[in-house]
Design an enzyme around this catalytic site. Structure first.
Site, PDB file in Angstrom:
ATOM      1  N   THR A   1       0.818  -1.208   0.000  1.00  0.00           N
ATOM      2  CA  THR A   1       0.000   0.000   0.000  1.00  0.00           C
ATOM      3  C   THR A   1       0.857   1.266   0.000  1.00  0.00           C
ATOM      4  OG1 THR A   1      -1.493   1.270   1.436  1.00  0.00           O
ATOM      5  CG2 THR A   1      -0.090  -0.304   2.526  1.00  0.00           C
ATOM      6  N   ASP A   2       0.287   2.346  -0.499  1.00  0.00           N
ATOM      7  CA  ASP A   2       0.992   3.637  -0.445  1.00  0.00           C
ATOM      8  C   ASP A   2       1.101   4.169   0.986  1.00  0.00           C
ATOM      9  OD1 ASP A   2      -1.702   4.281  -0.100  1.00  0.00           O
ATOM     10  OD2 ASP A   2      -1.770   5.792  -1.699  1.00  0.00           O
ATOM     11  N   GLU A   3       0.297   3.578   1.915  1.00  0.00           N
ATOM     12  CA  GLU A   3       0.302   4.078   3.295  1.00  0.00           C
ATOM     13  C   GLU A   3       1.631   3.835   4.009  1.00  0.00           C
ATOM     14  OE1 GLU A   3      -3.014   3.134   5.711  1.00  0.00           O
ATOM     15  OE2 GLU A   3      -4.453   3.492   4.109  1.00  0.00           O
TER      16      GLU A   3
ATOM     17  N   TYR B   1      -2.015  -0.749  11.116  1.00  0.00           N
ATOM     18  CA  TYR B   1      -2.143  -1.401   9.798  1.00  0.00           C
ATOM     19  C   TYR B   1      -0.956  -1.075   8.903  1.00  0.00           C
ATOM     20  CZ  TYR B   1      -3.329  -1.741   4.863  1.00  0.00           C
ATOM     21  OH  TYR B   1      -3.264  -1.988   3.513  1.00  0.00           O
TER      22      TYR B   1
ATOM     23  N   LYS C   1       2.170  -3.396   7.295  1.00  0.00           N
ATOM     24  CA  LYS C   1       2.419  -3.540   5.845  1.00  0.00           C
ATOM     25  C   LYS C   1       3.854  -3.113   5.524  1.00  0.00           C
ATOM     26  CE  LYS C   1       0.066  -4.685   2.972  1.00  0.00           C
ATOM     27  NZ  LYS C   1      -0.259  -6.039   2.440  1.00  0.00           N
TER      28      LYS C   1
HETATM   29  P1  NAD Z   1      -9.731  -7.340   2.272  1.00  0.00           P
HETATM   30  O1  NAD Z   1      -9.752  -7.096   3.746  1.00  0.00           O
HETATM   31  O2  NAD Z   1     -10.930  -7.051   1.468  1.00  0.00           O
HETATM   32  O3  NAD Z   1      -9.350  -8.874   2.001  1.00  0.00           O
HETATM   33  C1  NAD Z   1      -8.366  -9.552   2.696  1.00  0.00           C
HETATM   34  C2  NAD Z   1      -8.527 -11.043   2.425  1.00  0.00           C
HETATM   35  O4  NAD Z   1      -7.457 -11.746   3.101  1.00  0.00           O
HETATM   36  C3  NAD Z   1      -9.845 -11.626   2.963  1.00  0.00           C
HETATM   37  O5  NAD Z   1     -10.427 -12.461   1.984  1.00  0.00           O
HETATM   38  C4  NAD Z   1      -9.421 -12.428   4.179  1.00  0.00           C
HETATM   39  O6  NAD Z   1     -10.255 -13.546   4.444  1.00  0.00           O
HETATM   40  C5  NAD Z   1      -8.007 -12.862   3.782  1.00  0.00           C
HETATM   41  N1  NAD Z   1      -7.156 -13.157   4.941  1.00  0.00           N
HETATM   42  C6  NAD Z   1      -6.963 -12.371   6.043  1.00  0.00           C
HETATM   43  N2  NAD Z   1      -6.117 -12.988   6.895  1.00  0.00           N
HETATM   44  C7  NAD Z   1      -5.756 -14.152   6.315  1.00  0.00           C
HETATM   45  C8  NAD Z   1      -4.892 -15.212   6.702  1.00  0.00           C
HETATM   46  N3  NAD Z   1      -4.233 -15.185   7.882  1.00  0.00           N
HETATM   47  N4  NAD Z   1      -4.729 -16.257   5.858  1.00  0.00           N
HETATM   48  C9  NAD Z   1      -5.401 -16.291   4.668  1.00  0.00           C
HETATM   49  N5  NAD Z   1      -6.242 -15.335   4.261  1.00  0.00           N
HETATM   50  C10 NAD Z   1      -6.415 -14.267   5.076  1.00  0.00           C
HETATM   51  O7  NAD Z   1      -8.458  -6.552   1.740  1.00  0.00           O
HETATM   52  P2  NAD Z   1      -8.249  -5.765   0.367  1.00  0.00           P
HETATM   53  O8  NAD Z   1      -8.749  -4.388   0.517  1.00  0.00           O
HETATM   54  O9  NAD Z   1      -8.702  -6.618  -0.757  1.00  0.00           O
HETATM   55  O10 NAD Z   1      -6.643  -5.683   0.350  1.00  0.00           O
HETATM   56  C11 NAD Z   1      -5.874  -6.746  -0.205  1.00  0.00           C
HETATM   57  C12 NAD Z   1      -4.414  -6.383  -0.178  1.00  0.00           C
HETATM   58  O11 NAD Z   1      -4.205  -5.186  -0.911  1.00  0.00           O
HETATM   59  C13 NAD Z   1      -3.868  -6.110   1.226  1.00  0.00           C
HETATM   60  O12 NAD Z   1      -2.569  -6.639   1.299  1.00  0.00           O
HETATM   61  C14 NAD Z   1      -3.835  -4.592   1.326  1.00  0.00           C
HETATM   62  O13 NAD Z   1      -2.818  -4.167   2.194  1.00  0.00           O
HETATM   63  C15 NAD Z   1      -3.524  -4.226  -0.109  1.00  0.00           C
HETATM   64  N6  NAD Z   1      -3.990  -2.907  -0.551  1.00  0.00           N
HETATM   65  C16 NAD Z   1      -5.304  -2.542  -0.401  1.00  0.00           C
HETATM   66  C17 NAD Z   1      -5.744  -1.326  -0.909  1.00  0.00           C
HETATM   67  C18 NAD Z   1      -7.201  -0.896  -0.798  1.00  0.00           C
HETATM   68  O14 NAD Z   1      -7.536   0.209  -1.197  1.00  0.00           O
HETATM   69  N7  NAD Z   1      -8.106  -1.732  -0.304  1.00  0.00           N
HETATM   70  C19 NAD Z   1      -4.834  -0.476  -1.547  1.00  0.00           C
HETATM   71  C20 NAD Z   1      -3.495  -0.860  -1.660  1.00  0.00           C
HETATM   72  C21 NAD Z   1      -3.091  -2.092  -1.174  1.00  0.00           C
HETATM   73  O1  DAU Z   2      -4.146   3.868   0.514  1.00  0.00           O
HETATM   74  C1  DAU Z   2      -4.378   2.497   0.427  1.00  0.00           C
HETATM   75  C2  DAU Z   2      -5.201   2.028   1.600  1.00  0.00           C
HETATM   76  O2  DAU Z   2      -6.534   2.472   1.364  1.00  0.00           O
HETATM   77  C3  DAU Z   2      -5.164   0.527   1.813  1.00  0.00           C
HETATM   78  O3  DAU Z   2      -3.852   0.146   2.165  1.00  0.00           O
HETATM   79  C4  DAU Z   2      -6.133   0.089   2.919  1.00  0.00           C
HETATM   80  O4  DAU Z   2      -6.163  -1.325   3.005  1.00  0.00           O
HETATM   81  C5  DAU Z   2      -7.510   0.600   2.563  1.00  0.00           C
HETATM   82  O5  DAU Z   2      -8.416   0.287   3.606  1.00  0.00           O
HETATM   83  C6  DAU Z   2      -7.475   2.110   2.341  1.00  0.00           C
HETATM   84  O6  DAU Z   2      -7.176   2.804   3.579  1.00  0.00           O
HETATM   85  P1  DAU Z   2      -7.972   4.129   4.024  1.00  0.00           P
HETATM   86  O7  DAU Z   2      -7.878   4.221   5.491  1.00  0.00           O
HETATM   87  O8  DAU Z   2      -7.557   5.276   3.188  1.00  0.00           O
HETATM   88  O9  DAU Z   2      -9.452   3.685   3.530  1.00  0.00           O
HETATM   89  P2  DAU Z   2     -10.913   3.823   4.198  1.00  0.00           P
HETATM   90  O10 DAU Z   2     -11.866   3.314   3.175  1.00  0.00           O
HETATM   91  O11 DAU Z   2     -10.976   3.247   5.556  1.00  0.00           O
HETATM   92  O12 DAU Z   2     -11.080   5.407   4.328  1.00  0.00           O
HETATM   93  C7  DAU Z   2     -10.899   6.272   3.212  1.00  0.00           C
HETATM   94  C8  DAU Z   2     -11.018   7.703   3.707  1.00  0.00           C
HETATM   95  O13 DAU Z   2     -12.366   7.954   4.127  1.00  0.00           O
HETATM   96  C9  DAU Z   2     -10.164   8.008   4.930  1.00  0.00           C
HETATM   97  O14 DAU Z   2      -9.703   9.335   4.848  1.00  0.00           O
HETATM   98  C10 DAU Z   2     -11.128   7.851   6.101  1.00  0.00           C
HETATM   99  C11 DAU Z   2     -12.434   8.328   5.515  1.00  0.00           C
HETATM  100  N1  DAU Z   2     -13.686   7.710   6.042  1.00  0.00           N
HETATM  101  C12 DAU Z   2     -13.747   6.368   6.160  1.00  0.00           C
HETATM  102  C13 DAU Z   2     -14.904   5.756   6.577  1.00  0.00           C
HETATM  103  C14 DAU Z   2     -15.003   4.243   6.725  1.00  0.00           C
HETATM  104  C15 DAU Z   2     -14.786   8.527   6.326  1.00  0.00           C
HETATM  105  O15 DAU Z   2     -14.732   9.766   6.206  1.00  0.00           O
HETATM  106  N2  DAU Z   2     -15.942   7.923   6.731  1.00  0.00           N
HETATM  107  C16 DAU Z   2     -16.058   6.581   6.882  1.00  0.00           C
HETATM  108  O16 DAU Z   2     -17.144   6.094   7.252  1.00  0.00           O
END
Ligand code: NAD
Ligand code: DAU
Length: 331
Positions: A120-122, A147, A151
């Site tokens: 992630t960019d975080e 989190y 990562k």
């Molecule tokens: P998500 O929470 O939707 O999915 C995570 C999946 O991993 C789930 O299906 C869960 O059951 C599985 N899991 C969790 N723990 C496990 C374990 N111990 N063994 C096997 N499976 C397990 O997450 P997401 O949003 O799809 O993110 C996926 C990946 O992408 C993560 O590594 C996250 O850091 C990265 N990422 C997410 C975003 C975003 O915007 N959501 C952006 C950049 C990177």
């Molecule tokens: O940048 C990549 C990341 O983006 C991933 O690594 C994470 O897995 C993914 O969850 C996401 O992280 P954020 O914390 O940015 O995403 P989230 O959807 O939780 O929140 C997005 C923005 O919206 C953040 O500034 C918090 C805000 N927010 C979130 C929720 C759930 C609200 O204002 N209201 C809400 O109800």
């Protein structure tokens, strides 16, 4: 290629599985624990001769070893992924994101398998609103939350296993994804499903925080490009120039769903809330020739809203428990 996808029942992993089966001849096995965030229904209807599902934990070395022995490549998505949950209880984040990645890297070392790590960019921390800078592959790590620090730790493990043990790995760090199959705890699906249920969207704090949105299908095409053409040991940033503040996103959702654009509530802000993320993805675009398909966020958002409108059976079972949890935290 026989590709093993960890976390393939989650949001981005399931989008990747659909993308690979639709656009290539590769076969896919998903290894997923099916935590609260995993949903088997996100993988319904995939071709049985090219797709296998294994329920298991990435910290289980026996399960991981058996699967690594019969695949050519691993794409590692499995993680605890939600910042708010990590503030509530960091422990599962250490187990899955750190120990889980370690377990996979040890198996990759034994089996000599191609490994792509999703991050992630975080890991880079945040930027000021008025800072013209964007994150690049050379930005120093400076994570803010439990989190993002786990990562960051997992990324560093991958780099060390490449250098010390010659593991054939690449890393990608992507910005915020949106699209189908995202859990309703996350910002965009939470607000869409609130409006669909007649509830008001909930904006943390003033809503000025900026996220750099990319459609999950564009993330998938970028990962496939890196898997097929990336240079071992390299890191690639993935982004689609989609910077928007949270207030603007909520207003777009309300307008698209025919509601007044100010029909939302401000709620308690997230502790340590990162202000702005922004990705410079020039390296991926120039060296590997990747480009996003969704050039404009509004089109992708409208498609995503339509998907949630049409798939209430997919998200409704998660909604009440998710909102009860947020309510108990004043959010
Ligand atoms: P998500 O929470 O939707 O999915 C995570 C999946 O991993 C789930 O299906 C869960 O059951 C599985 N899991 C969790 N723990 C496990 C374990 N111990 N063994 C096997 N499976 C397990 O997450 P997401 O949003 O799809 O993110 C996926 C990946 O992408 C993560 O590594 C996250 O850091 C990265 N990422 C997410 C975003 C975003 O915007 N959501 C952006 C950049 C990177
Ligand atoms: O940048 C990549 C990341 O983006 C991933 O690594 C994470 O897995 C993914 O969850 C996401 O992280 P954020 O914390 O940015 O995403 P989230 O959807 O939780 O929140 C997005 C923005 O919206 C953040 O500034 C918090 C805000 N927010 C979130 C929720 C759930 C609200 O204002 N209201 C809400 O109800």
């Amino acid at each position: 290629m026989r590709i093993l996808v960890t976390g393939g029942a989650g949001f981005i992993g399931s989008n990747f599985v659909h993308h690979v089966l639709e656009h290539t001849d590769h076969t896919v096995t998903v290894l997923d624990k099916l935590t609260y965030a995993g949903n088997r229904a996100s993988l319904d209807g995939l071709p049985e001769d090219r797709f296998e599902f294994v329920q298991g934990d990435i910290t289980d070395a026996a399960v991981v070893g058996e699967l690594f022995g019969r695949h050519d490549a691993v794409v590692h998505y499995a993680a605890e992924s939600h910042n708010d949950n990590s503030l509530d209880d960091p422990r599962p984040f250490l187990d899955t994101n750190i120990v889980g990645t370690y377990t996979l890297l040890e198996a990759a070392r034994v089996h000599g398998i191609r490994f792509h790590h999703i991050s992630t960019d975080e890991v880079y921390g945040d930027l000021e609103l008025d800072d013209p800078a964007r994150f690049t592959e050379n930005t120093p790590y400076n994570p803010s939350s439990p989190y993002s620090s786990t990562k960051a730790g997992s990324d560093l493990l991958v780099r060390a296993w490449v250098r010390s043990f010659g593991v054939q790995a690449t890393i990608s760090n992507c910005s915020n994804n949106y699209g189908p199959y995202q859990h309703v705890e996350k910002f965009i699906p939470r607000q869409i499903t609130n409006v669909l249920r007649g509830e008001r969207p909930k904006l943390y704090g003033a809503g000025e925080n900026v996220r750099d949105w990319i459609h999950a299908d564009d993330h998938s095409s970028a990962v496939l490009t890196i898997l097929e053409k990336g240079e071992i040991g390299e890191t690639y940033l993935i982004g689609a120039d989609g910077e928007k503040n949270n207030k603007d996103v909520v207003e777009l959702i309300l307008t698209e769903l025919g509601q007044p654009s100010d029909a939302y509530d401000h709620v308690i802000d997230r502790p340590g809330h990162d202000m702005r993320y922004a990705i410079d993805s020039s390296k991926l675009r120039t060296e590997l020739g990747w480009a996003p398909r969704f050039g404009d966020f509004e089109t992708g958002l409208a498609e995503t809203i339509a998907w949630y409108r049409d798939n209430e059976a997919w998200w409704a079972p998660q909604k009440d428990a998710t909102e009860a949890r947020y309510k108990s935290q004043g959010q």
